[in-house]
Design a protein around this motif. Structure first.
Motif, PDB file in Angstrom:
ATOM      1  N   ALA A  14       0.826  -1.206   0.000  1.00  0.00           N
ATOM      2  CA  ALA A  14       0.000   0.000   0.000  1.00  0.00           C
ATOM      3  C   ALA A  14       0.860   1.256   0.000  1.00  0.00           C
ATOM      4  O   ALA A  14       0.368   2.338  -0.278  1.00  0.00           O
ATOM      5  CB  ALA A  14      -0.933  -0.001   1.212  1.00  0.00           C
ATOM      6  N   TYR A  15       2.140   1.110   0.333  1.00  0.00           N
ATOM      7  CA  TYR A  15       3.053   2.244   0.387  1.00  0.00           C
ATOM      8  C   TYR A  15       3.956   2.264  -0.840  1.00  0.00           C
ATOM      9  O   TYR A  15       4.025   1.318  -1.614  1.00  0.00           O
ATOM     10  CB  TYR A  15       3.907   2.177   1.652  1.00  0.00           C
ATOM     11  CG  TYR A  15       3.139   2.285   2.943  1.00  0.00           C
ATOM     12  CD1 TYR A  15       2.124   3.228   3.097  1.00  0.00           C
ATOM     13  CD2 TYR A  15       3.428   1.452   4.019  1.00  0.00           C
ATOM     14  CE1 TYR A  15       1.425   3.339   4.291  1.00  0.00           C
ATOM     15  CE2 TYR A  15       2.730   1.552   5.216  1.00  0.00           C
ATOM     16  CZ  TYR A  15       1.728   2.496   5.347  1.00  0.00           C
ATOM     17  OH  TYR A  15       1.036   2.604   6.524  1.00  0.00           O
ATOM     18  N   TYR A 436      -0.626  10.356  16.148  1.00  0.00           N
ATOM     19  CA  TYR A 436       0.124   9.800  15.007  1.00  0.00           C
ATOM     20  C   TYR A 436       1.160   8.780  15.492  1.00  0.00           C
ATOM     21  O   TYR A 436       1.294   7.683  14.935  1.00  0.00           O
ATOM     22  CB  TYR A 436       0.763  10.971  14.274  1.00  0.00           C
ATOM     23  CG  TYR A 436       1.830  10.684  13.249  1.00  0.00           C
ATOM     24  CD1 TYR A 436       1.539  10.048  12.055  1.00  0.00           C
ATOM     25  CD2 TYR A 436       3.142  11.123  13.459  1.00  0.00           C
ATOM     26  CE1 TYR A 436       2.518   9.840  11.092  1.00  0.00           C
ATOM     27  CE2 TYR A 436       4.126  10.924  12.506  1.00  0.00           C
ATOM     28  CZ  TYR A 436       3.816  10.277  11.332  1.00  0.00           C
ATOM     29  OH  TYR A 436       4.791  10.077  10.385  1.00  0.00           O
ATOM     30  N   TYR A 440       1.028   4.666  14.520  1.00  0.00           N
ATOM     31  CA  TYR A 440       2.026   4.024  13.650  1.00  0.00           C
ATOM     32  C   TYR A 440       3.281   3.583  14.403  1.00  0.00           C
ATOM     33  O   TYR A 440       4.344   3.438  13.795  1.00  0.00           O
ATOM     34  CB  TYR A 440       2.401   4.983  12.515  1.00  0.00           C
ATOM     35  CG  TYR A 440       1.235   5.306  11.618  1.00  0.00           C
ATOM     36  CD1 TYR A 440       0.749   4.387  10.697  1.00  0.00           C
ATOM     37  CD2 TYR A 440       0.580   6.537  11.710  1.00  0.00           C
ATOM     38  CE1 TYR A 440      -0.330   4.667   9.884  1.00  0.00           C
ATOM     39  CE2 TYR A 440      -0.502   6.842  10.904  1.00  0.00           C
ATOM     40  CZ  TYR A 440      -0.955   5.904   9.997  1.00  0.00           C
ATOM     41  OH  TYR A 440      -2.033   6.187   9.189  1.00  0.00           O
ATOM     42  N   ILE A 445       6.166   4.304   7.161  1.00  0.00           N
ATOM     43  CA  ILE A 445       5.098   4.860   6.340  1.00  0.00           C
ATOM     44  C   ILE A 445       5.661   5.857   5.324  1.00  0.00           C
ATOM     45  O   ILE A 445       6.828   6.234   5.389  1.00  0.00           O
ATOM     46  CB  ILE A 445       4.017   5.550   7.205  1.00  0.00           C
ATOM     47  CG1 ILE A 445       4.560   6.846   7.815  1.00  0.00           C
ATOM     48  CG2 ILE A 445       3.483   4.630   8.283  1.00  0.00           C
ATOM     49  CD1 ILE A 445       3.473   7.765   8.336  1.00  0.00           C
ATOM     50  N   ASP A 446       4.789   6.305   4.420  1.00  0.00           N
ATOM     51  CA  ASP A 446       5.169   7.335   3.456  1.00  0.00           C
ATOM     52  C   ASP A 446       4.362   8.603   3.704  1.00  0.00           C
ATOM     53  O   ASP A 446       3.482   8.659   4.573  1.00  0.00           O
ATOM     54  CB  ASP A 446       5.015   6.835   2.015  1.00  0.00           C
ATOM     55  CG  ASP A 446       3.584   6.414   1.683  1.00  0.00           C
ATOM     56  OD1 ASP A 446       2.635   6.833   2.388  1.00  0.00           O
ATOM     57  OD2 ASP A 446       3.398   5.650   0.709  1.00  0.00           O
ATOM     58  N   GLN A 448       2.062  10.037   1.964  1.00  0.00           N
ATOM     59  CA  GLN A 448       0.627   9.953   1.689  1.00  0.00           C
ATOM     60  C   GLN A 448      -0.133   9.412   2.894  1.00  0.00           C
ATOM     61  O   GLN A 448      -1.237   9.876   3.202  1.00  0.00           O
ATOM     62  CB  GLN A 448       0.366   9.057   0.472  1.00  0.00           C
ATOM     63  CG  GLN A 448      -1.092   9.013   0.040  1.00  0.00           C
ATOM     64  CD  GLN A 448      -1.622  10.383  -0.346  1.00  0.00           C
ATOM     65  OE1 GLN A 448      -1.054  11.050  -1.206  1.00  0.00           O
ATOM     66  NE2 GLN A 448      -2.704  10.822   0.292  1.00  0.00           N
ATOM     67  N   GLU A 449       0.461   8.468   3.588  1.00  0.00           N
ATOM     68  CA  GLU A 449      -0.183   7.924   4.782  1.00  0.00           C
ATOM     69  C   GLU A 449      -0.254   8.985   5.877  1.00  0.00           C
ATOM     70  O   GLU A 449      -1.248   9.049   6.616  1.00  0.00           O
ATOM     71  CB  GLU A 449       0.567   6.692   5.284  1.00  0.00           C
ATOM     72  CG  GLU A 449      -0.124   5.967   6.434  1.00  0.00           C
ATOM     73  CD  GLU A 449      -1.486   5.402   6.069  1.00  0.00           C
ATOM     74  OE1 GLU A 449      -2.325   5.237   6.976  1.00  0.00           O
ATOM     75  OE2 GLU A 449      -1.721   5.144   4.867  1.00  0.00           O
ATOM     76  N   ASN A 452      -3.122  11.212   4.957  1.00  0.00           N
ATOM     77  CA  ASN A 452      -4.391  10.544   5.247  1.00  0.00           C
ATOM     78  C   ASN A 452      -4.707  10.595   6.733  1.00  0.00           C
ATOM     79  O   ASN A 452      -5.848  10.868   7.132  1.00  0.00           O
ATOM     80  CB  ASN A 452      -4.341   9.083   4.787  1.00  0.00           C
ATOM     81  CG  ASN A 452      -4.220   8.948   3.282  1.00  0.00           C
ATOM     82  OD1 ASN A 452      -4.484   9.893   2.541  1.00  0.00           O
ATOM     83  ND2 ASN A 452      -3.806   7.783   2.829  1.00  0.00           N
ATOM     84  N   PHE A 453      -3.685  10.336   7.540  1.00  0.00           N
ATOM     85  CA  PHE A 453      -3.914  10.335   8.990  1.00  0.00           C
ATOM     86  C   PHE A 453      -4.259  11.736   9.492  1.00  0.00           C
ATOM     87  O   PHE A 453      -5.185  11.907  10.303  1.00  0.00           O
ATOM     88  CB  PHE A 453      -2.688   9.821   9.740  1.00  0.00           C
ATOM     89  CG  PHE A 453      -2.850   9.921  11.231  1.00  0.00           C
ATOM     90  CD1 PHE A 453      -3.556   8.951  11.930  1.00  0.00           C
ATOM     91  CD2 PHE A 453      -2.341  11.015  11.931  1.00  0.00           C
ATOM     92  CE1 PHE A 453      -3.746   9.062  13.311  1.00  0.00           C
ATOM     93  CE2 PHE A 453      -2.529  11.133  13.301  1.00  0.00           C
ATOM     94  CZ  PHE A 453      -3.233  10.151  13.990  1.00  0.00           C
TER      95      PHE A 453
END
Length: 647
Positions: A14-15, A436, A440, A445-446, A448-449, A452-453
């Motif tokens: 997804a990343y 956050y 996580y 993560i990247d 974009q994540e 989104n968060f």
């Protein structure tokens, strides 16, 4: 074998993928690594065995591919002893990213199955992850010294690994060494009393005694955070709090401990903003001067260059920064090096929040942001303002990600977070960062994540005027991350302290080689103001405004050539070399042989090379063996030399 707690499997597909690993990490992922190293520090050699517990996460596999760099691979075999055939290839023939080790498995393995195997190999002086130092290169000159530096993608020179920040694993280690070569050994892990199985027990010899140390890292970490240091070193507490410790050569312990007596307070200041420190203890290793960077945030064992130890405490922002990495970088990690700002931008943000809490000097925070912005812009000019390396999302396909390393992810990332905070609100942004971290924890993560968060959090919390804030956040997001060059939105860090520092440099220029009336103001400046003054001298030198008569008067008044603070000294030398000063070549050569920190030596070598290439090369030849391989290669590039002089 110890019982390991394995974190939940993350769907990495997804990343964004990591273009800097040759491993098949999307199909199979290592969960635990055990290292057994027999150190031969005099001969600059490590006999090694690494053991793995891989889990299949794709549909099926029949081979495992790992990253290596100039390792001597002898055999690969399953836990039951069955030998496995292996091959080595280089996906990029001309790249210095290393090679791919392909291990052919005994059968097809399916999703959810584990593959436990081992690799026998050795590490020698060709490794770019290990610096082998002779005893003459140390302060006490009694024993050789060894330390590692793996970030970005250099841990493949330490062991065959999935050398990507996307994969986190626990690790254990058995380190075997001679008592004549090292007084102690430390790793980025807790010391363990459990004695792990030794596969290569050395033969006893009468001239020395073999010593054994055992380590365990229970928290999953990426490969680049595996670290080791060995030599004539000791560990002492820096406070009565029981959490912070110092490691260094024994002759430096007293002075370093005195300067670091507020380490526990630094930790408390960070916790006050972001929440509890979850890693247990915190140990800072002050390395020999050849350590190539200011600091490296290895969990439980941060490394730092001695240039941060000025005797005045002025260099300790590096300590706060590396501590802050315990939350951003170590707990939450970028999924690939294109997202490095997820590590560094967040850490600079937290560092400056904690510094404001601890020191309560708002002007100093603003000035440090200006200094960082200046360094960032110089790096952008070096790459080119249209280069994607000047964005927050550099493309390093086919390249060593070290090539994109700069101040940009630090300072552009910091400014981006300041911009987001200005939209969200200071208190809401702080609570978002805490949530956050909880969401996580121990994941990669990247960007974009993170986006989104952030939006999801603000909506779920019902923040005031959510629709407007969402629009403002998304309006410039892609320009902040993907566009090269300066940030799309100006963040104002102006302060009268900045004006005072710039007026001071102008006073010297106007005095035209004479002493200005306000020359003693320098003594009352903040450390950051002194840096601003020297940065402005450099700009004036670039514009041919800094005359050599002015250089002489400044040095007469301020004694900058004799300055013990290398953060100031390198800026002074860069400025006067740019102005054309050849009168201090010997002092500059001595400086370049006394510190190996890239931030300080690269700008001086660039200025020296422009002024006198032959003397720059001569200076490099004199000190080449002093530098860490990372620094040495960068200086070779700066000087336009094709090959190192070391054979």
């Amino acid at each position: 074998m110890i019982l390991l707690v394995i974190s939940s499997i993350i769907c990495l597909q997804a990343y964004e993928i990591d273009v800097n690993t040759f491993s098949n990490y999307l199909d199979v992922q290592n969960r635990h690594l055990h290292l057994e190293w027999l150190l031969n520090m005099d001969k600059k050699y490590i006999n090694a065995t690494s053991s793995y517990s891989f889990q299949v996460v794709g549909r099926q596999i029949n081979k495992i591919s790992l990253d290596i760099y100039k390792l001597n691979i002898y055999s690969t075999y399953l836990k039951n002893g069955v030998l496995l055939p292996h091959t080595i290839d280089s996906p990029y023939a001309d790249s210095d990213q290393g090679q791919r080790l392909n291990i052919q498995l005994d059968r097809t393995y399916y999703r959810g199955e584990y593959v436990e195997l081992s690799i026998k190999y050795s590490i020698d002086s060709k490794s770019r992850a290990i610096s082998f130092m002779t005893k003459e290169q140390t302060s006490t000159k009694t024993m050789p010294y060894l330390f590692s530096q793996c970030e970005d993608a250099n841990c493949r020179a330490l062991a065959p690994l999935q050398d990507t920040p996307a994969i986190k694993q626990t690790y254990t280690a058995t380190i075997i060494y001679k008592d004549t070569e090292a007084k102690d050994v430390f790793m980025s892990a807790d010391e363990s009393k459990e004695q792990f199985k030794i596969l290569n027990k050395p033969q006893d010899e009468a001239t020395f005694t073999w010593k054994y140390k055992y380590f365990i890292q229970k928290v999953p970490i990426p490969s680049y955070l595996i670290a080791i240091v060995a030599g004539n070193i000791q560990k002492v507490p820096t406070s009565t709090g029981g959490r912070t410790f110092l490691v260094s050569e024994p002759d430096k312990l007293a002075a370093y401990t005195e300067e670091l007596k507020e380490m526990e307070q630094f930790l408390l200041a960070i916790e006050q903003y972001i929440g509890p420190y979850t890693w247990g203890t915190y140990t800072l290793v002050i390395q020999p001067p050849s350590f190539p960077i200011g600091g490296m945030e290895n969990p439980l064992l941060t490394f730092a260059n001695p240039s941060i130890m000025t005797g005045t405490g002025s260099g300790l922002a590096v300590t706060i920064h590396e501590m802050a990495h315990s939350w951003f970088g170590n707990t939450i990690t970028c999924v690939n090096w294109a997202n490095m700002w997820i590590n560094e931008g967040f850490t600079v943000f937290l560092e400056r929040k904690a510094s404001l809490i601890h020191y309560n000097i708002p002007d100093d925070i603003k000035l440090n942001a200006i200094i960082g912005n200046t360094s960032m812009y110089q790096d952008m000019l070096g790459y080119g303002l249209e280069s994607n390396f000047s964005s927050l999302h550099p493309d390093t396909t086919g390249l060593n990600p070290d090539d994109s390393f700069s101040e940009i992810p630090y300072e552009k990332g910091y400014q981006f977070l300041n911009y987001l905070e200005s939209i969200v609100g200071e208190q809401d942004f702080k609570m978002m960062l805490r949530a956050y971290l909880a969401q996580y924890k121990y994941q990669s993560i990247d960007q974009q994540e993170f986006q989104n968060f952030l939006l999801r959090y603000l909506q779920e919390q019902g923040v005031d005027d959510y629709s407007t804030k969402r629009y403002k956040i998304l309006e410039n997001w892609n320009r902040w991350v993907y566009s090269p060059g300066l940030p799309p939105v100006f963040v104002d860090f102006s302060t009268n302290k900045l004006t005072q520092a710039l007026d001071y440099s102008n006073a010297y220029i106007t005095a035209d080689g004479k002493q200005p009336t306000n020359w003693q103001d320098y003594k009352t400046f903040l450390h950051s103001q002194k840096q601003i003054f020297l940065e402005d001298l450099f700009k004036k030198a670039e514009n041919n405004q800094l005359k050599l008569t002015v250089v002489e008067q400044i040095d007469k008044d301020l004694k900058l050539t004799q300055e013990n603070d290398f953060e100031l000294k390198f800026r002074w030398f860069r400025a006067i070399l740019t102005a054309g000063d050849k009168n201090r070549f010997m002092q500059i050569a001595d400086f370049l042989g006394a510190v190996g920190r890239g931030k300080m030596v690269y700008p001086v070598y660039r200025a020296l090379n422009k002024l006198d290439h032959d003397f720059a090369v001569q200076t490099f030849r004199s000190h080449e063996t002093f530098y860490h391989p990372i620094a040495r290669n960068n200086i070779i590039n700066i000087l336009g030399l094709k090959d190192s002089f070391i054979q």
